[in-house]
Design a protein around this motif. Structure first.
Motif, PDB file in Angstrom:
ATOM      1  N   SER A  83      30.033  37.360  47.302  1.00 53.56           N
ATOM      2  CA  SER A  83      30.295  38.797  47.254  1.00 53.56           C
ATOM      3  C   SER A  83      29.165  39.596  47.896  1.00 53.56           C
ATOM      4  O   SER A  83      27.984  39.382  47.604  1.00 53.56           O
ATOM      5  N   GLU A 142      30.185  34.651  39.657  1.00 49.97           N
ATOM      6  CA  GLU A 142      30.565  34.882  38.263  1.00 49.97           C
ATOM      7  C   GLU A 142      29.434  34.497  37.307  1.00 49.97           C
ATOM      8  O   GLU A 142      29.118  35.241  36.368  1.00 49.97           O
ATOM      9  N   LYS A 193      31.311  42.848  40.675  1.00 47.98           N
ATOM     10  CA  LYS A 193      32.534  42.051  40.710  1.00 47.98           C
ATOM     11  C   LYS A 193      32.304  40.826  41.581  1.00 47.98           C
ATOM     12  O   LYS A 193      31.700  40.922  42.641  1.00 47.98           O
TER      13      LYS A 193
END
Length: 194
Positions: A83, A142, A193
């Motif tokens: 990300s 994550e 995120k």
């Protein structure tokens, strides 16, 4: 307050201070960030206590380890993350915690007696770092996000505790000054995120 609580508070303070360094340059001590720390780390190399400075030495060791943890996990994020927002956050953490480490060293060197921060990671930090090394892409993102949110919350709690009950005025001020920065970094981490 127990030594464990003092260490946890100190670690949290330093970790969060580093997080806010680049975002809020108005804070004289925008430094240090931490993840999960524990009084058991007092037995780590360099964590020996003297009667007068035991809790303070533990606090600076926790803060130094927190910075080291943030820097190392964030370097991994630059390479293993997927990300763009995770990578941007990681860059901010590297910059903030590098500056935090420098401020902590300057602050503690000027104390009488001087304190020497020991950046040795505790067992939990090392385990988290080792786990992150085995991950890539979304799985890494994550795990990194979860670790950053948890670590910054713990650091915030530790900073608040040391700011209230710490035994060295300069370190209490350092902790107090870092609370807004760490709060900002915690909120940033929670908003990431994968």
């Amino acid at each position: 307050m127990t030594i464990r609580s003092t260490l946890i508070a100190t670690t949290a303070l330093l970790a969060l201070a580093g997080c806010g360094q680049k975002q809020d340059n108005s804070s004289a001590y925008a430094t240090n960030s931490a993840d999960t720390f524990n009084q058991a780390e007092a037995s780590a190399p360099g964590a020996a206590q003297t009667p007068a400075m035991g809790a303070s030495q533990n606090f600076v060791n926790t803060a130094a380890a927190s910075d080291a943890f943030e820097i190392e996990t964030s370097k991994l994020a630059l390479n293993n993350g997927a990300s763009a927002s995770v990578k941007a956050f990681a860059k901010k953490m590297i910059d903030a915690h590098t500056a935090s480490t420098a401020k902590l060293k300057t602050l503690t060197a000027g104390m009488t007696p001087a304190l020497t921060p020991d950046p040795t990671l505790n067992a939990e930090q090392q385990q988290t770092l080792d786990r992150l090394k085995s991950l890539n892409g979304k799985a890494f993102d994550e795990a990194y996000i979860a670790g950053q949110a948890a670590g910054h919350q713990q650091t915030l709690d530790a900073l608040k505790a040391y700011a209230t009950t710490g035994d060295v005025p300069q370190l209490k001020s350092f902790a107090t000054d870092l609370i807004p920065t760490v709060t900002a970094h915690l909120n940033m981490a929670k908003g990431l995120k994968a």
